[in-house]
Design a protein around this motif. Structure first.
Motif, mmCIF file in Angstrom:
data_model
loop_
_atom_site.group_PDB
_atom_site.id
_atom_site.type_symbol
_atom_site.label_atom_id
_atom_site.label_comp_id
_atom_site.label_asym_id
_atom_site.label_seq_id
_atom_site.Cartn_x
_atom_site.Cartn_y
_atom_site.Cartn_z
ATOM 1 N N ALA A 151 0.825 -1.209 0.000
ATOM 2 C CA ALA A 151 0.000 0.000 0.000
ATOM 3 C C ALA A 151 0.858 1.257 0.000
ATOM 4 C CB ALA A 151 -0.933 -0.008 1.208
ATOM 5 N N SER A 152 1.977 1.211 0.724
ATOM 6 C CA SER A 152 2.863 2.381 0.754
ATOM 7 C C SER A 152 3.520 2.637 -0.594
ATOM 8 C CB SER A 152 3.933 2.188 1.831
ATOM 9 O OG SER A 152 4.849 1.158 1.467
ATOM 10 N N GLN A 153 3.693 1.578 -1.358
ATOM 11 C CA GLN A 153 4.320 1.716 -2.671
ATOM 12 C C GLN A 153 3.348 2.247 -3.719
ATOM 13 O OE1 GLN A 153 7.737 1.077 -3.076
ATOM 14 N NE2 GLN A 153 7.566 0.916 -0.842
ATOM 15 N N ILE A 154 2.091 1.866 -3.607
ATOM 16 C CA ILE A 154 1.121 2.258 -4.637
ATOM 17 C C ILE A 154 0.133 3.310 -4.143
ATOM 18 C CG2 ILE A 154 1.318 0.035 -5.818
ATOM 19 C CD1 ILE A 154 -1.279 -0.834 -4.490
ATOM 20 N N GLN A 155 0.310 3.738 -2.875
ATOM 21 C CA GLN A 155 -0.540 4.786 -2.298
ATOM 22 C C GLN A 155 -2.027 4.429 -2.366
ATOM 23 O OE1 GLN A 155 0.960 7.548 -0.709
ATOM 24 N NE2 GLN A 155 2.670 6.141 -1.065
ATOM 25 N N LYS A 156 -2.312 3.232 -1.845
ATOM 26 C CA LYS A 156 -3.696 2.771 -1.790
ATOM 27 C C LYS A 156 -4.031 2.372 -0.352
ATOM 28 C CE LYS A 156 -4.029 3.081 -6.270
ATOM 29 N NZ LYS A 156 -4.882 4.099 -6.932
ATOM 30 N N PRO A 157 -5.309 2.389 0.024
ATOM 31 C CA PRO A 157 -5.677 2.032 1.396
ATOM 32 C C PRO A 157 -5.662 0.526 1.623
ATOM 33 C CG PRO A 157 -7.631 2.557 0.134
ATOM 34 C CD PRO A 157 -6.461 2.881 -0.752
ATOM 35 N N VAL A 158 -5.463 0.139 2.879
ATOM 36 C CA VAL A 158 -5.576 -1.262 3.298
ATOM 37 C C VAL A 158 -6.864 -1.403 4.101
ATOM 38 C CG1 VAL A 158 -4.573 -3.129 4.664
ATOM 39 C CG2 VAL A 158 -3.084 -1.596 3.359
ATOM 40 N N LEU A 159 -7.722 -2.319 3.694
ATOM 41 C CA LEU A 159 -8.978 -2.576 4.387
ATOM 42 C C LEU A 159 -8.853 -3.902 5.120
ATOM 43 C CD1 LEU A 159 -11.468 -1.649 1.512
ATOM 44 C CD2 LEU A 159 -10.456 -0.139 3.244
ATOM 45 N N VAL A 160 -8.937 -3.869 6.444
ATOM 46 C CA VAL A 160 -8.831 -5.074 7.268
ATOM 47 C C VAL A 160 -10.212 -5.394 7.821
ATOM 48 C CG1 VAL A 160 -7.701 -6.175 9.228
ATOM 49 C CG2 VAL A 160 -6.476 -4.442 7.892
ATOM 50 N N VAL A 161 -10.746 -6.545 7.450
ATOM 51 C CA VAL A 161 -12.081 -6.955 7.896
ATOM 52 C C VAL A 161 -12.011 -8.400 8.384
ATOM 53 C CG1 VAL A 161 -13.241 -5.398 6.285
ATOM 54 C CG2 VAL A 161 -12.751 -7.754 5.595
ATOM 55 N N PRO A 162 -12.939 -8.817 9.242
ATOM 56 C CA PRO A 162 -12.951 -10.221 9.673
ATOM 57 C C PRO A 162 -13.221 -11.152 8.505
ATOM 58 C CG PRO A 162 -14.330 -8.853 11.094
ATOM 59 C CD PRO A 162 -13.994 -8.030 9.891
ATOM 60 N N GLY A 163 -12.545 -12.289 8.520
ATOM 61 C CA GLY A 163 -12.798 -13.283 7.486
ATOM 62 C C GLY A 163 -13.968 -14.175 7.807
ATOM 63 N N THR A 164 -14.447 -14.103 9.055
ATOM 64 C CA THR A 164 -15.600 -14.883 9.477
ATOM 65 C C THR A 164 -16.296 -14.133 10.596
ATOM 66 O OG1 THR A 164 -16.346 -17.071 10.239
ATOM 67 C CG2 THR A 164 -14.282 -16.251 11.150
ATOM 68 N N VAL A 165 -17.344 -14.720 11.137
ATOM 69 C CA VAL A 165 -18.131 -14.041 12.156
ATOM 70 C C VAL A 165 -17.349 -13.928 13.461
ATOM 71 C CG1 VAL A 165 -20.290 -14.837 11.140
ATOM 72 C CG2 VAL A 165 -19.231 -16.183 12.947
ATOM 73 N N ASN A 166 -17.805 -13.023 14.297
ATOM 74 C CA ASN A 166 -17.179 -12.763 15.588
ATOM 75 C C ASN A 166 -18.272 -12.750 16.645
ATOM 76 O OD1 ASN A 166 -15.609 -11.960 17.721
ATOM 77 N ND2 ASN A 166 -15.097 -9.958 16.907
ATOM 78 N N ASP A 167 -18.020 -13.349 17.794
ATOM 79 C CA ASP A 167 -19.033 -13.416 18.846
ATOM 80 C C ASP A 167 -19.388 -12.047 19.407
ATOM 81 O OD1 ASP A 167 -19.290 -16.130 18.639
ATOM 82 O OD2 ASP A 167 -17.856 -16.591 20.230
ATOM 83 N N ALA A 168 -18.488 -11.099 19.275
ATOM 84 C CA ALA A 168 -18.735 -9.754 19.776
ATOM 85 C C ALA A 168 -18.801 -8.779 18.611
ATOM 86 C CB ALA A 168 -17.637 -9.336 20.756
ATOM 87 N N GLY A 169 -19.439 -7.640 18.835
ATOM 88 C CA GLY A 169 -19.477 -6.627 17.801
ATOM 89 C C GLY A 169 -20.648 -6.785 16.851
ATOM 90 N N GLU A 170 -20.469 -6.278 15.642
ATOM 91 C CA GLU A 170 -21.561 -6.214 14.679
ATOM 92 C C GLU A 170 -21.479 -7.281 13.596
ATOM 93 O OE1 GLU A 170 -21.426 -2.270 13.141
ATOM 94 O OE2 GLU A 170 -21.963 -1.333 15.056
#
Length: 307
Positions: free
Chosen positions: A261-280
Motif C-alpha cells: 500500500a505504501s508503494q502504490i498509495q492505496k488504502p488497506v482494508l482489514v475486515v474479519p474473514g468470518t463471524v465474531n461473537d462480539a461486535g456487529e
C-alpha cells in the motif's frame, strides 16, 4: 400464494413443536457454521474450534477440542479439504462413532454448494490448492442458502422432536437473507468494475458476486506467505494501477499489505474473514453487510468516486 400459505402452516407447526434438547452438543470447525447452527438451534451447546483471528487451515488438535468432539452429536465443518491438516486427527482421537465420515453426525457445508475453481489435478508445487474448489464458500450470497437448508434438514433429522421448530426458523432466516441480498445487490452497483488486491482467496466468492476484480493476490501461491520477490513482481504489473485498495482478513499478517500500500498509495482494508461473537458481525448476514459497507464507504469517501 400457495407458497406463503405453506410457510404460514410450517411456522405454526414450528411454534407448536417441542423444544429441542438443551443438551444437544455441536462441534463447529469454523465460527460461520456455529453461527448458522445457532440460527436454527439456539438452545444447543456449541464448541467452535477456530476464531476470526485464526487461519482455519492450521489448527492444533488440542485435548479440549478432542473432548468436545467426543461429546458432539454433530460436527459441522466446511470440508473441501479446508480442515485436512487437523480434522482427521480429531475424528480419530475422539472415537465418536456418531460423527465419522458417512454418518449423519458429520456435516460438510461444501458438499451442498457449487464451489469455484475446482482442479482435476493438484500437487504441492501449486501451493495449498483444494481439488474440490475454493472452500471459503461462507461468503457467497448465492451458496449459503443451499448450505443453510441442508443444515436445517440435517438438524431436524437428528432431533426429530424439534424438526418443526427448526424448519420454521430456517424459513424466517431464508426470508431475512433474501432481504439482505437485495440490499447487497443495490450497494454493489457502485462497486461494479472496481478492483482490489487480496492476500488469499477467502473473499473471492463475495467479490466476484459484487463484480469486483480481485486478480492480484499477495500470496505467490495459495497458502504461501507473501514474499518480497512476489510483491516486487506485483509492482511491475502494468495493471496494478487499477487496483484501488488492498483487502485482507483480520487473521492475516498486515505487513505485506501495508508495504504494498505504501508503494502504490492505496488504502488497506482489514475486515474479519468470518463471524465474531462480539461486535456487529455475529451472523453471516452481518459479516457480509459489514464487508460490503466497508467497500461502499471507501468509494464514497473519495471525491473522485474511486476507491
Amino acid at each position: 400464494m400457495r407458497y406463503f400459505r405453506w410457510c404460514f402452516v410450517v411456522l405454526l407447526l414450528g411454534l407448536a413443536s417441542l423444544p429441542a434438547r438443551a443438551d444437544f452438543q455441536v462441534f463447529a470447525c469454523e465460527p460461520e457454521w456455529a453461527s448458522l447452527v445457532r440460527e436454527f438451534l439456539p438452545e444447543a451447546k456449541i464448541t467452535t474450534a477456530t476464531s476470526y483471528l485464526q487461519d482455519p487451515h492450521y489448527i492444533e488438535a488440542r485435548p479440549s477440542l478432542i473432548a468436545a468432539m467426543r461429546r458432539a452429536d454433530i460436527a459441522v465443518c466446511t470440508g473441501a479439504s479446508l480442515e485436512a491438516g487437523w480434522l482427521p486427527t480429531l475424528l480419530q482421537r475422539a472415537s465418536n462413532s456418531a460423527i465419522q465420515p458417512g454418518r449423519a453426525g458429520l456435516f460438510y457445508a461444501a458438499e451442498h454448494a457449487q464451489l469455484h475453481a475446482p482442479h482435476d489435478h493438484v500437487d504441492r508445487s501449486m501451493g495449498d490448492v483444494h481439488p474440490e474448489g475454493n472452500p471459503h464458500v461462507h461468503l457467497s450470497p448465492d451458496e449459503v442458502p443451499a448450505i443453510a437448508k441442508a443444515l436445517a434438514q440435517r438438524l431436524g433429522q437428528l432431533i426429530p422432536e424439534a424438526s418443526g421448530d427448526i424448519l420454521a426458523r430456517y424459513i424466517r432466516w431464508r426470508g431475512d437473507w433474501s432481504k439482505h441480498r437485495i440490499e447487497w445487490r443495490q450497494k454493489a452497483e457502485v462497486l461494479q468494475g472496481r478492483s482490489v488486491a487480496i492476500q488469499h482467496t477467502n473473499f473471492s466468492y463475495l467479490l466476484n458476486w459484487l463484480g469486483v476484480d480481485s486478480r492480484f493476490e499477495l500470496e505467490p501461491k495459495p497458502g504461501l506467505p507473501p514474499s518480497a520477490s512476489h510483491l516486487s513482481q506485483l509492482l511491475a504489473e502494468p495493471e496494478l494501477k487499477d487496483v484501488e485498495a488492498i483487502l485482507i482478513a483480520s487473521h492475516q499478517d498486515p505487513q505485506p499489505a501495508n508495504w504494498l500500500a505504501s508503494q502504490i498509495q492505496k488504502p488497506v482494508l482489514v475486515v474479519p474473514g468470518t463471524v465474531n461473537d462480539a461486535g456487529e458481525t455475529q451472523t453471516l448476514a452481518e459479516l457480509i453487510s459489514m464487508i460490503v459497507n466497508t467497500l461502499e464507504a471507501t468509494v464514497q469517501e473519495d471525491s473522485g468516486g474511486r476507491l
